[in-house]
Design a protein around this motif. Structure first.
Motif, mmCIF file in Angstrom:
data_model
loop_
_atom_site.group_PDB
_atom_site.id
_atom_site.type_symbol
_atom_site.label_atom_id
_atom_site.label_comp_id
_atom_site.label_asym_id
_atom_site.label_seq_id
_atom_site.Cartn_x
_atom_site.Cartn_y
_atom_site.Cartn_z
ATOM 1 N N SER A 50 -36.941 10.505 -55.359
ATOM 2 C CA SER A 50 -35.640 10.246 -55.036
ATOM 3 C C SER A 50 -34.706 9.560 -56.408
ATOM 4 O O SER A 50 -33.510 9.732 -56.148
ATOM 5 C CB SER A 50 -35.538 8.980 -53.972
ATOM 6 O OG SER A 50 -36.015 7.882 -54.458
ATOM 7 N N CYS A 51 -35.516 9.392 -57.588
ATOM 8 C CA CYS A 51 -34.659 8.811 -58.522
ATOM 9 C C CYS A 51 -34.712 9.970 -59.744
ATOM 10 O O CYS A 51 -35.341 9.646 -60.956
ATOM 11 C CB CYS A 51 -35.240 7.546 -58.938
ATOM 12 S SG CYS A 51 -37.125 7.621 -59.058
ATOM 13 N N GLY A 99 -33.487 1.586 -58.459
ATOM 14 C CA GLY A 99 -33.071 0.941 -57.117
ATOM 15 C C GLY A 99 -33.737 -0.455 -56.783
ATOM 16 O O GLY A 99 -33.579 -0.793 -55.693
ATOM 17 N N LYS A 466 -24.394 -0.193 -59.453
ATOM 18 C CA LYS A 466 -24.789 0.661 -57.861
ATOM 19 C C LYS A 466 -24.027 2.146 -58.076
ATOM 20 O O LYS A 466 -24.686 3.254 -57.609
ATOM 21 C CB LYS A 466 -24.324 0.134 -56.777
ATOM 22 C CG LYS A 466 -24.809 0.672 -55.439
ATOM 23 C CD LYS A 466 -24.666 -0.290 -54.249
ATOM 24 C CE LYS A 466 -25.091 0.294 -53.149
ATOM 25 N NZ LYS A 466 -24.591 -0.562 -51.743
ATOM 26 N N THR A 467 -22.907 2.085 -58.487
ATOM 27 C CA THR A 467 -22.195 3.544 -58.580
ATOM 28 C C THR A 467 -22.979 4.314 -59.376
ATOM 29 O O THR A 467 -23.022 5.625 -59.330
ATOM 30 C CB THR A 467 -20.813 3.287 -59.054
ATOM 31 O OG1 THR A 467 -20.135 2.314 -58.130
ATOM 32 C CG2 THR A 467 -19.876 4.465 -58.798
ATOM 33 N N ASN A 470 -26.100 5.852 -58.071
ATOM 34 C CA ASN A 470 -25.754 6.765 -56.995
ATOM 35 C C ASN A 470 -25.302 7.991 -57.670
ATOM 36 O O ASN A 470 -25.746 9.262 -57.311
ATOM 37 C CB ASN A 470 -24.822 6.433 -56.051
ATOM 38 C CG ASN A 470 -25.361 5.261 -55.227
ATOM 39 O OD1 ASN A 470 -26.483 5.309 -54.741
ATOM 40 N ND2 ASN A 470 -24.431 4.571 -54.804
ATOM 41 N N LEU A 474 -30.086 8.218 -58.938
ATOM 42 C CA LEU A 474 -30.620 8.513 -57.531
ATOM 43 C C LEU A 474 -30.482 10.072 -57.277
ATOM 44 O O LEU A 474 -29.770 10.175 -56.090
ATOM 45 C CB LEU A 474 -30.431 7.476 -56.498
ATOM 46 C CG LEU A 474 -30.567 5.972 -56.795
ATOM 47 C CD1 LEU A 474 -30.012 5.169 -55.527
ATOM 48 C CD2 LEU A 474 -31.909 5.829 -57.069
ATOM 49 N N ASN A 494 -23.782 16.416 -56.546
ATOM 50 C CA ASN A 494 -22.812 15.699 -56.380
ATOM 51 C C ASN A 494 -21.883 15.973 -57.605
ATOM 52 O O ASN A 494 -22.326 16.678 -58.503
ATOM 53 C CB ASN A 494 -23.488 14.111 -56.510
ATOM 54 C CG ASN A 494 -23.773 13.815 -57.775
ATOM 55 O OD1 ASN A 494 -23.265 13.744 -58.860
ATOM 56 N ND2 ASN A 494 -25.168 13.285 -58.050
#
Length: 509
Positions: A50-51, A99, A466-467, A470, A474, A494
């Motif tokens: 996932s990362c 994370g 955190k931004t 994402n 991640l 994304n």
């Protein structure tokens, strides 16, 4: 590769835009999330993580020489089996970048076969091994680790454009790290009667990097040890080649014993808050009214959309209804005069803000009030108002410290004594520095795209942690090992991916 990615990116972008487009739809009373026939299966051949952004981050660490710098400066292990010093340091930083919020989350990394394959390693340190590594540190080895980071930092800075070298703004502040443990050596009680440590953070406002972190007992004053760290940051910035260096801090960091030494360097300017003492207030009150000028603060932002009616101030209404004592700001004025602190051999410029206040209770005015706030500086060129703006701009460091505490979880104390927790703080803050170096490594391509790329670099620098995770870390990726290569195959889209691939292109060149 670029053509294939461009087609894939446009197809994904078009699909998501069509799905999110506003359309006229028939009225329905059923929920939109209607998935019901859901099944889980296991994959026997395909592995994914996932990362997926971790591969680019590890490539960055290798390209800027961080791994070699750590192994060169830090010598704690008698035998580097199965891990070297750089493996341990990067493991803690990578845990945050994936994370993780605590040491225990490293167990999730080491038990994930695809994560190990993504890093090309046989194993990953477990939490107890990482904790034992932190306990090997003393103050000297922690400083050696910071020196290794600074050596890498200089290498990253050397690639920046000429405008980067105009001014280095160095801020210092302390923050409390509370702990519920009863046997943590070095903790103490602060003025709020909390058991805690009191780490000092020295940061570079230009990029948000942490230049140094010093852990201290909870009862120590904010300014303790700050002068030494500021001097160390000054040497670093002078070595890098900055044309001007600015020191900023609140009233606890006035450092009057060091002002003469800093003022002797023509490149150094300082803007420190200064305690409002009785003699200073008397000097401010004795100033003629002609010395005072109206002080207006610029708007925090300019509205881009249509102006809307301002909503009711709920706090103000409740305070009035319950007749609490309320202090309102009516106006501000600014003035200045010369002042020589006791510990200094020369006078400096002292700028004072006079706040005209109204003390109210309910809807009744009790009495007017005046309060004074002082700033000391050796800047003789800026206006008094500009000195206040510069000093108040340091308040953004509070947001940076909040990112260190709540974002990458660097200012936490998971271990048993002051030095080991200090080492953990320094290693975990590397995750935040890697974010900054990630942004600084983005190239500014000459030509018509230069301004766009420069804006992208600044937007990544200003991103919350955190931004950033994402957007760039991640990323779901399939891990494929073939022909001596480790392939990260993206499984999702994304809008930040063009920036991501631009960095990869720069790292491969």
């Amino acid at each position: 590769m670029n053509v294939i990615f461009g087609r894939w990116f446009q197809k994904c972008k078009s699909r998501i835009e069509r799905r999110l487009a506003k359309r006229e739809a028939a009225m329905t009373f059923a929920p939109s999330f209607d998935a019901s026939n859901i099944h889980y299966e296991v994959s026997e051949r395909v592995g994914a993580i996932s990362c997926g952004g971790l591969g680019a981050m590890h490539l960055l660490a290798r390209r800027i020489g961080l791994i070699d710098d750590i192994d060169e400066k830090l010598h704690l292990l008698q035998f580097q089996k199965p891990y070297s010093e750089s493996d341990h340091v990067l493991a803690i930083a990578y845990n945050s970048l994936c994370g993780g919020t605590c040491l225990q989350d490293m167990e999730l990394r080491r038990s994930d076969e695809n994560f190990l394959n993504a890093l090309g390693t046989q194993r990953f340190p477990d939490p107890t091994t990482s904790g034992d590594f932190c306990r090997r540190f003393d103050s000297g080895s922690i400083q050696a680790l910071i020196d290794a980071f600074n050596q890498t930092r200089l290498r990253v800075w050397s690639k920046q454009p000429d405008s980067f070298w105009e001014c280095a703004k160095i801020d210092a502040d302390g923050s409390f790290t509370q702990t519920r443990g009863e046997r943590k050596a070095g903790m103490d009680i602060n003025y709020n009667r909390d058991w805690c440590y009191h780490p000092l953070a020295v940061t570079l406002a230009n990029t948000g990097e942490t230049l140094s972190i010093v852990n201290r007992p909870g009862n120590r004053p904010s300014h303790e040890g700050a002068a030494v760290e500021l001097d160390r940051a000054l040497l670093l910035c002078l070595q890098a080649g900055f044309r001007r260096i600015v020191f900023r801090g609140d009233t606890d960091f006035s450092q009057t014993t060091r002002l003469d030494g800093w003022d002797a360097n023509a490149k150094v300017r300082f803007y420190f808050g200064y305690d409002s003492k009785q003699n200073l207030e008397a000097m401010a009150e004795n100033l003629p009214e002609s010395a005072w000028h109206e002080f207006e603060r610029p708007a925090q932002y300019s509205a881009k959309a249509k102006l809307r009616h301002r909503r009711e101030n709920t706090k103000e209404r409740i305070v009035q209804e319950r007749e609490f004592v309320n202090v309102k700001l009516i106006s501000e004025a600014v003035a200045e005069f010369e002042y020589q602190p006791t510990a200094c051999r020369r006078a400096y410029r002292l700028v004072v803000i006079r706040k005209n206040l109204s003390v109210e209770k309910g809807e009744s005015v009790l009495y007017p009030d005046e309060r004074y706030f002082f700033y000391i500086t050796n800047d003789r060129e800026c206006t008094a108002a500009e000195v206040v703006y510069e000093a108040n701009d340091r308040c953004n460091q509070e947001n940076l410290i909040a990112q260190l505490k709540g974002g990458c979880r660097a200012l936490h104390a998971p271990l048993h004594d002051l030095e080991s927790n200090w080492a953990y703080m320094v290693m975990a803050s590397l995750a935040w520095n890697l974010k900054a170096w990630w942004a600084l490594t983005l190239p500014e391509t000459p030509g018509r795209w230069r301004e766009k790329h420069r804006d992208q670099k600044q937007s990544v620098l200003k991103m919350e942690f955190k931004t950033f995770l994402n957007a760039f870390m991640l990323l779901p990726c399939q891990i494929v090992r073939k022909a001596g290569r480790i392939v990260y195959r993206l499984l999702g889209w994304n809008p930040h991916l063009p920036i991501f691939f631009r960095l990869l292109k720069a790292l491969r060149c």
